[in-house]
Design a protein around this motif. Structure first.
Motif, PDB file in Angstrom:
ATOM      1  N   VAL A   7       0.951  -1.048   0.061  1.00  7.09           N
ATOM      2  CA  VAL A   7       0.073  -0.069   0.159  1.00  7.09           C
ATOM      3  C   VAL A   7       0.729   1.158  -0.092  1.00  7.09           C
ATOM      4  O   VAL A   7       1.865   1.178   0.806  1.00  7.09           O
ATOM      5  N   VAL A   8       0.622   2.234  -0.920  1.00  9.78           N
ATOM      6  CA  VAL A   8       1.527   3.452  -1.045  1.00  9.78           C
ATOM      7  C   VAL A   8       0.207   4.700  -0.666  1.00  9.78           C
ATOM      8  O   VAL A   8      -0.767   4.655  -1.297  1.00  9.78           O
ATOM      9  N   VAL A   9       0.763   5.250   0.328  1.00  5.65           N
ATOM     10  CA  VAL A   9       0.020   6.757   0.880  1.00  5.65           C
ATOM     11  C   VAL A   9       0.827   7.727   0.473  1.00  5.65           C
ATOM     12  O   VAL A   9       1.831   8.223   0.914  1.00  5.65           O
ATOM     13  N   TYR A  49      -4.466  13.694  -0.464  1.00  2.55           N
ATOM     14  CA  TYR A  49      -4.211  12.266   0.266  1.00  2.55           C
ATOM     15  C   TYR A  49      -4.702  11.284  -0.711  1.00  2.55           C
ATOM     16  O   TYR A  49      -6.094  11.225  -1.379  1.00  2.55           O
ATOM     17  N   ALA A  50      -3.726  10.363  -1.153  1.00  2.00           N
ATOM     18  CA  ALA A  50      -4.050   9.415  -2.376  1.00  2.00           C
ATOM     19  C   ALA A  50      -3.484   7.977  -1.734  1.00  2.00           C
ATOM     20  O   ALA A  50      -2.561   7.869  -1.221  1.00  2.00           O
ATOM     21  N   VAL A  51      -4.314   6.995  -1.960  1.00  5.94           N
ATOM     22  CA  VAL A  51      -4.127   5.429  -1.439  1.00  5.94           C
ATOM     23  C   VAL A  51      -3.981   4.747  -2.717  1.00  5.94           C
ATOM     24  O   VAL A  51      -4.919   4.592  -3.397  1.00  5.94           O
ATOM     25  N   ALA A  52      -2.603   4.085  -3.111  1.00  9.55           N
ATOM     26  CA  ALA A  52      -2.570   3.193  -4.062  1.00  9.55           C
ATOM     27  C   ALA A  52      -2.306   2.031  -3.409  1.00  9.55           C
ATOM     28  O   ALA A  52      -1.590   1.773  -2.396  1.00  9.55           O
ATOM     29  N   ARG A  91       1.169   4.218  -9.695  1.00 11.71           N
ATOM     30  CA  ARG A  91       1.053   5.459 -10.217  1.00 11.71           C
ATOM     31  C   ARG A  91       0.170   6.160  -9.582  1.00 11.71           C
ATOM     32  O   ARG A  91      -1.056   5.716  -9.232  1.00 11.71           O
ATOM     33  N   VAL A  92       0.385   7.242  -9.034  1.00 12.36           N
ATOM     34  CA  VAL A  92      -0.401   8.422  -8.416  1.00 12.36           C
ATOM     35  C   VAL A  92      -0.638   9.705  -9.140  1.00 12.36           C
ATOM     36  O   VAL A  92       0.612  10.130  -9.457  1.00 12.36           O
ATOM     37  N   LYS A  93      -1.884  10.098  -9.236  1.00 10.17           N
ATOM     38  CA  LYS A  93      -2.024  11.312 -10.154  1.00 10.17           C
ATOM     39  C   LYS A  93      -2.150  12.580  -9.085  1.00 10.17           C
ATOM     40  O   LYS A  93      -2.900  12.234  -8.303  1.00 10.17           O
ATOM     41  N   PHE A 148       3.977   0.704   2.332  1.00  9.30           N
ATOM     42  CA  PHE A 148       3.588  -0.402   3.598  1.00  9.30           C
ATOM     43  C   PHE A 148       3.541  -1.567   3.057  1.00  9.30           C
ATOM     44  O   PHE A 148       3.053  -1.928   1.907  1.00  9.30           O
ATOM     45  N   LEU A 149       4.442  -2.672   3.462  1.00  6.88           N
ATOM     46  CA  LEU A 149       4.402  -3.942   3.062  1.00  6.88           C
ATOM     47  C   LEU A 149       3.442  -4.853   4.138  1.00  6.88           C
ATOM     48  O   LEU A 149       3.617  -4.641   5.364  1.00  6.88           O
TER      49      LEU A 149
END
Length: 252
Positions: free
Chosen positions: A63-65, A100-103, A175-177, A192-193
């Motif tokens: 998870v990437v925040v 705030y973006a969560v991928a 990828r986060v826009k 986060f792993l």
């Protein structure tokens, strides 16, 4: 040499937990007059003790925040009185993230439980917004939902499940826009792993979003020379108004 030994210490000591090595395609994002947004590529590797990928046991997720700088904001509710919409109750937040973006590799709710999401602030329903008043919890929840929905519609808050790709259990990318209307400042990208609902490793990278070109000159002038900037702005407005009037007179 000392830093290298400290970095390798967990592996040398036989620590069972993996280590994340994240990076981002752009450490700096410059905003000019033609800026229409940016797309960040966040990628990295998972280093396992001994260099061996453990056998698949359950689900392994990443998870990437990405968070923008925090800011104070006041949310107001509108109420219809006698057919007219007016501002009613309001609530101010001391430190709400401007972006705030969560991928994630899967939907966040399928990866970790509510308690873990709250601890690490993973997901739109787990943001710590720090209200400035002691309003009842139901009022705080209502305004928090309103703030999230407002920024979600503006493209400043969002979740993107299934957008993190994991290759060979070792490499990942997402990828986060970033929309054009973001606030300038220091952004953070936290990775986060997670395996079987437990956070095994976390790492952070910083991203600087700043103005460039003439926009940067104007912003710095407004901060460093506020009085002169204000006088110049007034003089420019008066000059443009006078020029517009003269042009109208000639055409008339």
């Amino acid at each position: 040499m000392r830093r290298l030994l400290l970095a390798l210490a967990p592996v040398l000591m036989g620590q069972a937990k993996p280590v994340l090595v994240p990076d981002v395609s752009q450490r700096e994002v410059e905003i000019a007059y033609s800026f229409t947004g940016a797309e960040l590529l966040l990628f990295g590797a998972i280093l396992y003790p001994g260099g061996r990928v453990p056998p698949a046991r359950g689900d392994t997720d990443v998870v990437v925040v990405v968070k923008g700088p925090t800011e104070s904001i006041t949310i107001r509710e509108k109420e219809k009185v006698a057919g007219i919409w007016i501002n009613a109750q309001a609530l101010r937040y001391r430190s709400a993230p401007s972006f705030y973006a969560v991928a994630s590799s899967r939907p966040v709710r399928d990866i970790v439980d509510a308690r873990t999401r709250a601890i690490y602030e993973i997901g739109l329903d787990s943001l710590q917004l720090s209200p400035a008043s002691n309003a009842p919890s139901d009022v705080q929840d209502r305004f928090a939902r309103g703030l999230v929905e407002q920024r979600r519609r503006a493209g400043l808050f969002y979740e993107a499940p299934g957008t993190v790709e994991i290759t060979g259990g070792v490499l990942y990318r997402a990828r986060v826009k970033v929309p054009a209307q973001v606030t300038v400042g220091r952004f953070t990208a936290e990775t986060f792993l997670i395996r079987d609902g437990r956070v095994l490793a976390a790492a952070v990278r910083d991203i600087d979003v700043r103005k460039a070109g003439f926009e940067r000159f104007v912003a710095e002038a407004a901060q460093r020379h506020a009085i002169l900037y204000g006088l110049a702005a007034v003089a420019l407005s008066v000059g443009l108004g006078w020029a517009a009037g003269r042009i109208a007179q000639r055409r008339g």
